[in-house]
Design a protein around this motif. Sequence first.
Motif, PDB file in Angstrom:
ATOM      1  N   SER A  54       0.871  -1.174   0.000  1.00  0.00           N
ATOM      2  CA  SER A  54       0.000   0.000   0.000  1.00  0.00           C
ATOM      3  C   SER A  54       0.909   1.226   0.000  1.00  0.00           C
ATOM      4  CB  SER A  54      -0.921  -0.001   1.231  1.00  0.00           C
ATOM      5  OG  SER A  54      -0.184   0.286   2.410  1.00  0.00           O
ATOM      6  N   GLU A  55       0.319   2.413   0.036  1.00  0.00           N
ATOM      7  CA  GLU A  55       1.125   3.634   0.066  1.00  0.00           C
ATOM      8  C   GLU A  55       1.919   3.766   1.359  1.00  0.00           C
ATOM      9  OE1 GLU A  55      -1.198   7.106  -0.724  1.00  0.00           O
ATOM     10  OE2 GLU A  55      -1.793   6.413  -2.710  1.00  0.00           O
ATOM     11  N   SER A  56       1.433   3.175   2.441  1.00  0.00           N
ATOM     12  CA  SER A  56       2.083   3.352   3.743  1.00  0.00           C
ATOM     13  C   SER A  56       2.830   2.120   4.248  1.00  0.00           C
ATOM     14  CB  SER A  56       1.046   3.758   4.789  1.00  0.00           C
ATOM     15  OG  SER A  56       0.083   2.725   4.949  1.00  0.00           O
ATOM     16  N   LEU A  57       2.705   0.980   3.542  1.00  0.00           N
ATOM     17  CA  LEU A  57       3.286  -0.255   4.049  1.00  0.00           C
ATOM     18  C   LEU A  57       3.556  -1.230   2.904  1.00  0.00           C
ATOM     19  CD1 LEU A  57       3.852  -2.177   6.544  1.00  0.00           C
ATOM     20  CD2 LEU A  57       1.466  -2.891   6.303  1.00  0.00           C
ATOM     21  N   THR A  58       4.753  -1.801   2.902  1.00  0.00           N
ATOM     22  CA  THR A  58       5.072  -2.882   1.975  1.00  0.00           C
ATOM     23  C   THR A  58       5.711  -4.010   2.780  1.00  0.00           C
ATOM     24  OG1 THR A  58       5.526  -1.291   0.192  1.00  0.00           O
ATOM     25  CG2 THR A  58       6.290  -3.549  -0.136  1.00  0.00           C
ATOM     26  N   ILE A  59       5.198  -5.218   2.597  1.00  0.00           N
ATOM     27  CA  ILE A  59       5.760  -6.403   3.240  1.00  0.00           C
ATOM     28  C   ILE A  59       6.332  -7.268   2.131  1.00  0.00           C
ATOM     29  CG2 ILE A  59       5.313  -8.398   4.699  1.00  0.00           C
ATOM     30  CD1 ILE A  59       2.744  -6.873   5.649  1.00  0.00           C
ATOM     31  N   MET A  60       7.654  -7.509   2.215  1.00  0.00           N
ATOM     32  CA  MET A  60       8.340  -8.278   1.182  1.00  0.00           C
ATOM     33  C   MET A  60       8.940  -9.540   1.795  1.00  0.00           C
ATOM     34  SD  MET A  60       8.087  -6.310  -1.534  1.00  0.00           S
ATOM     35  CE  MET A  60       9.414  -6.584  -2.678  1.00  0.00           C
ATOM     36  N   HIS A  61       8.947 -10.592   1.007  1.00  0.00           N
ATOM     37  CA  HIS A  61       9.648 -11.827   1.366  1.00  0.00           C
ATOM     38  C   HIS A  61      10.897 -11.873   0.495  1.00  0.00           C
ATOM     39  CE1 HIS A  61      10.376 -16.257   1.158  1.00  0.00           C
ATOM     40  NE2 HIS A  61      10.294 -16.057   2.457  1.00  0.00           N
ATOM     41  N   PHE A  62      12.063 -11.860   1.146  1.00  0.00           N
ATOM     42  CA  PHE A  62      13.338 -11.903   0.441  1.00  0.00           C
ATOM     43  C   PHE A  62      13.946 -13.292   0.602  1.00  0.00           C
ATOM     44  CE2 PHE A  62      12.953  -7.451   0.304  1.00  0.00           C
ATOM     45  CZ  PHE A  62      14.011  -6.865  -0.369  1.00  0.00           C
ATOM     46  N   THR A  63      14.452 -13.843  -0.489  1.00  0.00           N
ATOM     47  CA  THR A  63      15.276 -15.042  -0.441  1.00  0.00           C
ATOM     48  C   THR A  63      16.584 -14.695  -1.134  1.00  0.00           C
ATOM     49  OG1 THR A  63      13.319 -16.473  -0.534  1.00  0.00           O
ATOM     50  CG2 THR A  63      15.448 -17.496  -1.026  1.00  0.00           C
ATOM     51  N   TRP A  64      17.670 -14.747  -0.356  1.00  0.00           N
ATOM     52  CA  TRP A  64      19.003 -14.401  -0.844  1.00  0.00           C
ATOM     53  C   TRP A  64      19.716 -15.662  -1.295  1.00  0.00           C
ATOM     54  CZ3 TRP A  64      20.173  -9.269  -0.918  1.00  0.00           C
ATOM     55  CH2 TRP A  64      19.411  -8.425  -0.107  1.00  0.00           C
ATOM     56  N   ALA A  65      20.310 -15.636  -2.480  1.00  0.00           N
ATOM     57  CA  ALA A  65      21.129 -16.749  -2.947  1.00  0.00           C
ATOM     58  C   ALA A  65      22.419 -16.799  -2.131  1.00  0.00           C
ATOM     59  CB  ALA A  65      21.451 -16.573  -4.435  1.00  0.00           C
ATOM     60  N   PRO A  66      23.069 -17.956  -2.078  1.00  0.00           N
ATOM     61  CA  PRO A  66      24.348 -18.043  -1.378  1.00  0.00           C
ATOM     62  C   PRO A  66      25.359 -17.026  -1.924  1.00  0.00           C
ATOM     63  CG  PRO A  66      23.547 -20.226  -1.893  1.00  0.00           C
ATOM     64  CD  PRO A  66      22.646 -19.260  -2.595  1.00  0.00           C
ATOM     65  N   TYR A  67      26.066 -16.403  -1.014  1.00  0.00           N
ATOM     66  CA  TYR A  67      27.125 -15.433  -1.321  1.00  0.00           C
ATOM     67  C   TYR A  67      26.635 -14.205  -2.091  1.00  0.00           C
ATOM     68  CZ  TYR A  67      29.840 -19.555  -0.078  1.00  0.00           C
ATOM     69  OH  TYR A  67      30.333 -20.662   0.558  1.00  0.00           O
ATOM     70  N   MET A  68      25.351 -13.998  -2.113  1.00  0.00           N
ATOM     71  CA  MET A  68      24.791 -12.860  -2.847  1.00  0.00           C
ATOM     72  C   MET A  68      25.122 -11.546  -2.165  1.00  0.00           C
ATOM     73  SD  MET A  68      20.883 -12.224  -3.959  1.00  0.00           S
ATOM     74  CE  MET A  68      20.477 -10.683  -4.755  1.00  0.00           C
ATOM     75  N   THR A  69      25.355 -10.519  -2.973  1.00  0.00           N
ATOM     76  CA  THR A  69      25.594  -9.165  -2.476  1.00  0.00           C
ATOM     77  C   THR A  69      24.625  -8.206  -3.136  1.00  0.00           C
ATOM     78  OG1 THR A  69      27.204  -8.653  -4.218  1.00  0.00           O
ATOM     79  CG2 THR A  69      28.066  -9.610  -2.172  1.00  0.00           C
ATOM     80  N   LEU A  70      24.304  -7.160  -2.429  1.00  0.00           N
ATOM     81  CA  LEU A  70      23.500  -6.073  -2.970  1.00  0.00           C
ATOM     82  C   LEU A  70      24.250  -4.793  -2.657  1.00  0.00           C
ATOM     83  CD1 LEU A  70      20.796  -5.916  -4.459  1.00  0.00           C
ATOM     84  CD2 LEU A  70      19.701  -5.446  -2.276  1.00  0.00           C
ATOM     85  N   PRO A  71      24.499  -3.942  -3.667  1.00  0.00           N
ATOM     86  CA  PRO A  71      25.323  -2.753  -3.444  1.00  0.00           C
ATOM     87  C   PRO A  71      24.658  -1.754  -2.498  1.00  0.00           C
ATOM     88  CG  PRO A  71      24.337  -2.684  -5.633  1.00  0.00           C
ATOM     89  CD  PRO A  71      23.990  -4.023  -5.033  1.00  0.00           C
TER      90      PRO A  71
END
Length: 190
Positions: A54-71
């Motif tokens: 919604s405009e005031s709330l976001t619920i996300m499910h994250f699944t990170w791969a092994p050794y993954m990086t995000l800048p």
Amino acid sequence: MFDKELFIEDCRSAIRDGQKGIREVVARAVSDPSSVVRVMGSEAKAGIVPLYRSESLTIMHFTWAPYMTLPPHNHNMFSVVGLYSGREDNLFWRRTEGAIEVAGGQSLGAGQVATLGRDIIHSVVNPLDKKTAAFHVYGGDFLAPDDHRSQWNHETLEEGNWDLAAVKNRFGEFDHRYDLWRDAELAAVV
């Protein structure tokens, strides 16, 4: 037992209390990681899956791969991260004249929660050879924010525009690398 629909409803109710209320809900949800794993799984494809928006709330499910990086990147809204499987290492950055520099860090394991303020810049690493799974709850529309967001080049630390499509592709690329690695490991055993 973790209940995904109840978790979403609890977050929707808690948003009126801001980050503190959301943190309480997320902490309660991930306090029994094995219960969350039974409902959500821990070996899904790496990626970002919206559970509520919604405009005031976001619920996300994250699944990170092994050794993954995000800048390094910012959200321009508060966020609460709750891990239920694996590990997530965050580096926190601060702006300097024309760049950013490391200001601290936090490592989260299953059952742990982190809160990130509106102005936080962070980068993320899954340091494990297995997938990591977490809920990330944002105090705004993460997928279409009102404010401009930035990300920084890993190597040069030059600021650029946040690119959600590139981030989603990054999850897919790391997941593909994991599949290739796993297949090679299995072939070596046979």
